[in-house]
Enzyme design. Sequence first.
Site, PDB file in Angstrom:
ATOM      1  N   LYS A 192       0.793  -1.400  -0.176  1.00 27.65           N
ATOM      2  CA  LYS A 192       0.271  -0.211   0.031  1.00 27.65           C
ATOM      3  C   LYS A 192       1.088   1.013   0.044  1.00 27.65           C
ATOM      4  O   LYS A 192       1.303   1.533   0.788  1.00 27.65           O
ATOM      5  CB  LYS A 192      -0.852   0.142   1.368  1.00 27.65           C
ATOM      6  CG  LYS A 192      -1.839   1.188   1.451  1.00 27.65           C
ATOM      7  CD  LYS A 192      -2.711   1.466   2.176  1.00 27.65           C
ATOM      8  CE  LYS A 192      -1.842   3.288   2.800  1.00 27.65           C
ATOM      9  NZ  LYS A 192      -1.435   4.175   2.283  1.00 27.65           N
ATOM     10  N   GLY A 245       7.930   5.204   8.061  1.00 27.11           N
ATOM     11  CA  GLY A 245       6.974   5.917   8.110  1.00 27.11           C
ATOM     12  C   GLY A 245       6.933   7.089   9.116  1.00 27.11           C
ATOM     13  O   GLY A 245       7.782   6.215   9.956  1.00 27.11           O
ATOM     14  N   SER A 246       5.997   7.466   9.683  1.00 28.80           N
ATOM     15  CA  SER A 246       6.402   7.866  11.077  1.00 28.80           C
ATOM     16  C   SER A 246       5.930   7.338  11.747  1.00 28.80           C
ATOM     17  O   SER A 246       5.266   6.853  12.224  1.00 28.80           O
ATOM     18  CB  SER A 246       4.803   8.613  10.810  1.00 28.80           C
ATOM     19  OG  SER A 246       3.648   8.931  10.864  1.00 28.80           O
ATOM     20  N   GLY A 250       3.600   4.213  12.780  1.00 36.22           N
ATOM     21  CA  GLY A 250       4.084   3.345  13.847  1.00 36.22           C
ATOM     22  C   GLY A 250       3.477   2.324  14.336  1.00 36.22           C
ATOM     23  O   GLY A 250       2.879   0.601  14.805  1.00 36.22           O
ATOM     24  N   GLU A 403      10.852  15.673  14.366  1.00 39.02           N
ATOM     25  CA  GLU A 403      11.378  15.668  12.726  1.00 39.02           C
ATOM     26  C   GLU A 403      10.037  16.867  11.803  1.00 39.02           C
ATOM     27  O   GLU A 403       8.922  16.270  11.615  1.00 39.02           O
ATOM     28  CB  GLU A 403      10.454  14.318  12.312  1.00 39.02           C
ATOM     29  CG  GLU A 403      11.399  14.075  11.190  1.00 39.02           C
ATOM     30  CD  GLU A 403      10.636  11.869  10.738  1.00 39.02           C
ATOM     31  OE1 GLU A 403      10.515  11.820  10.876  1.00 39.02           O
ATOM     32  OE2 GLU A 403      11.919  11.693  10.291  1.00 39.02           O
TER      33      GLU A 403
HETATM   34  P1  NAD Z   1       2.907   8.440   7.339  1.00 35.20           P
HETATM   35  O1  NAD Z   1       3.734   7.749   8.721  1.00 35.20           O
HETATM   36  O2  NAD Z   1       2.288   9.082   7.741  1.00 35.20           O
HETATM   37  O3  NAD Z   1       2.776   7.315   6.377  1.00 35.20           O
HETATM   38  C1  NAD Z   1       2.787   6.547   6.007  1.00 35.20           C
HETATM   39  C2  NAD Z   1       2.052   5.667   5.794  1.00 35.20           C
HETATM   40  O4  NAD Z   1       1.236   4.976   6.840  1.00 35.20           O
HETATM   41  C3  NAD Z   1       1.651   5.883   3.810  1.00 35.20           C
HETATM   42  O5  NAD Z   1       0.914   4.632   3.722  1.00 35.20           O
HETATM   43  C4  NAD Z   1      -0.188   6.331   4.696  1.00 35.20           C
HETATM   44  O6  NAD Z   1      -1.000   6.037   4.180  1.00 35.20           O
HETATM   45  C5  NAD Z   1      -0.021   4.904   6.068  1.00 35.20           C
HETATM   46  N1  NAD Z   1      -1.257   5.588   6.977  1.00 35.20           N
HETATM   47  C6  NAD Z   1      -1.490   7.110   7.805  1.00 35.20           C
HETATM   48  N2  NAD Z   1      -2.110   6.363   8.295  1.00 35.20           N
HETATM   49  C7  NAD Z   1      -2.347   5.334   8.979  1.00 35.20           C
HETATM   50  C8  NAD Z   1      -3.107   4.685   9.973  1.00 35.20           C
HETATM   51  N3  NAD Z   1      -4.058   5.568  10.824  1.00 35.20           N
HETATM   52  N4  NAD Z   1      -3.133   3.480   9.447  1.00 35.20           N
HETATM   53  C9  NAD Z   1      -2.549   1.953   8.992  1.00 35.20           C
HETATM   54  N5  NAD Z   1      -1.835   3.547   7.829  1.00 35.20           N
HETATM   55  C10 NAD Z   1      -1.570   4.778   7.709  1.00 35.20           C
HETATM   56  O7  NAD Z   1       4.444   8.722   6.362  1.00 35.20           O
HETATM   57  P2  NAD Z   1       4.954   9.781   5.528  1.00 35.20           P
HETATM   58  O8  NAD Z   1       4.369  10.902   5.893  1.00 35.20           O
HETATM   59  O9  NAD Z   1       4.110   8.992   4.769  1.00 35.20           O
HETATM   60  O10 NAD Z   1       6.004   9.538   5.381  1.00 35.20           O
HETATM   61  C11 NAD Z   1       6.990  10.380   6.647  1.00 35.20           C
HETATM   62  C12 NAD Z   1       8.033  10.135   7.896  1.00 35.20           C
HETATM   63  O11 NAD Z   1       8.277   8.562   6.859  1.00 35.20           O
HETATM   64  C13 NAD Z   1       8.648  10.666   8.610  1.00 35.20           C
HETATM   65  O12 NAD Z   1       8.660  10.666   9.568  1.00 35.20           O
HETATM   66  C14 NAD Z   1       9.952   9.724   7.892  1.00 35.20           C
HETATM   67  O13 NAD Z   1      10.814   9.915   9.324  1.00 35.20           O
HETATM   68  C15 NAD Z   1       9.439   8.385   7.551  1.00 35.20           C
HETATM   69  N6  NAD Z   1      10.055   8.032   6.685  1.00 35.20           N
HETATM   70  C16 NAD Z   1      11.108   6.194   7.351  1.00 35.20           C
HETATM   71  C17 NAD Z   1      12.446   5.919   6.570  1.00 35.20           C
HETATM   72  C18 NAD Z   1      12.905   4.711   7.681  1.00 35.20           C
HETATM   73  O14 NAD Z   1      13.367   4.028   6.863  1.00 35.20           O
HETATM   74  N7  NAD Z   1      13.680   5.241   8.625  1.00 35.20           N
HETATM   75  C19 NAD Z   1      11.986   6.285   5.501  1.00 35.20           C
HETATM   76  C20 NAD Z   1      11.665   7.613   4.930  1.00 35.20           C
HETATM   77  C21 NAD Z   1      10.087   8.332   5.752  1.00 35.20           C
END
Ligand code: NAD
Length: 501
Positions: A192, A245-246, A250, A403
Amino acid sequence: MNTLVDIAAVQQRVAALNLPGKAFINGRFVDALSGETFANISPRNGQVLNHVASCQAEDVDVAVKAARQAFDSGVWSQLAPKERKKVLLRFAALFEQHMTELALLETLDMGKPVSESAGFDVHAVLECLQWYAECCDKVYDEIAPSGPGALGMITREAIGVVAAVTPWNFPMLMAMWKVAPALAMGNSVILKPAEQSPLTALRIAELAAQAGIPPGVFNVLPGFGPTAGRALGLHMDVDTLVFTGSGEVGKLFLQYAGQSNMKRVWLECGGKTPNIILNDCRNLEKAATTAARSMFFNQGEVCVAPSRLIVEEGIRNEFVAEVLKVARTIAIGDPLDPATQLGAMVDKAQMDRVLGYIRKGSEEGARIILGGERASGALADGFFIPPTIFDDVTNDMTIAREEIFGPVLSVINARDHLDAVRIANDSPYGLAASLWTSDLSRAHSIIRSLRAGSVWVNCFDGGDITMPFGGYKQSGNGRDRSMHALDKYSELKSAWIDLQD
Ligand code: NAD
């Protein structure tokens, strides 16, 4: 890639692009069962690029069933490793043939400069796919040191249905870090992508099918987090959930697992990377150029962005002046222009979030020495923020703790190397750290002291697919890249055979 010589050439290629908008389930493109779509917005100008299927829990059900059936049938999971390797290498070859198209889709969708998507992203994705394809028939199992009366076999088996939920900052690369090792081990995968950037994932699924990956083995479900993402997290028949992701989301996935089938959850979350420059750094010019260029790479939307620049007092003024000099040269502009070095923020929400942090930094007493406002003029319709640098930051300020995920650098003073390490470790995150010194013994001792998954010395973001990548503390668990990533996509089976009879 040399077809992308100037903006006119790029625009010509873009006009000919076909933008995928349907979900890819069980080997074909389909609408969401509800028929719903969402508007995919261009970060360059706020215009609608296309409409994309908005998958919900019912679509997740269909995809999980297809993935499970494919897994149980053995069509991929039981294929001889060397045969899986051939298919994945064909997938890599097809990817390579389409790299320019994929780079353009990535840039259109998330706003990074085409020079980066074509010059970095696609090459890193290709390397990842080729590397894990080669892994298929090179991973050996173990025999335990069990003595002559018994045989202890430790074998690695595919885990089943893997769901990958990924972010928008490196849409293809973050996805491939998960999809490639998961497929190499024989799993079925449901990806996804982030709702801000679904295009490349959909195109890649089509290429995978063309390469011979059987229906149901690799599915892509575009949709929103709280619907499609949540449904994957709560699904009773998903065996493993891998996420980048965030931290906030997580943590939700850990809860979803607890509320459902205790699926394995692996998280790559945020970071607040300290970049430590000590008085004895041999090449201040290189360190300053790297500090600025790494911070503003990908608009600062990088989990390891070196956003805390921790400088020892003796070189502080000279060093900050040099960083400022380099940052001023970074060309902000239309991501489709090959001359652009800093593109658009992924969407308005992210731009507003970053501008909010900039306001907060000033309110808490930090001093802006570069940038600080949304770009205007020709860039006013898109979501652009120029390189921004705060001086006089202390590590307790919001901009040093949270962040920002945008082009905002914080300069923090350190009295000496011990103070620098203390500041570096004083963070909820522990993804990476960077250190510049000419004292090898000190470098070794600081590497040991830093609570971070990756430490780079006299460089930034060093390493390649052979090195594990992941975080300490609230930066996550588990590792992407290298053979260690295979741990996420396999179960270990211990079989003990009594040989006494
Ligand atoms: P995000 O957490 O908002 O979204 C990531 C994914 O999670 C997306 O696909 C989103 O649709 C999904 N998501 C959002 N809300 C959800 C929910 N309630 N339930 C299930 N899934 C949900 O993150 P973002 O804004 O897309 O990306 C930025 C973040 O990603 C930053 O915090 C960044 O540090 C992190 N990131 C980490 C790495 C790593 O390898 N550590 C790499 C790239 C980005």
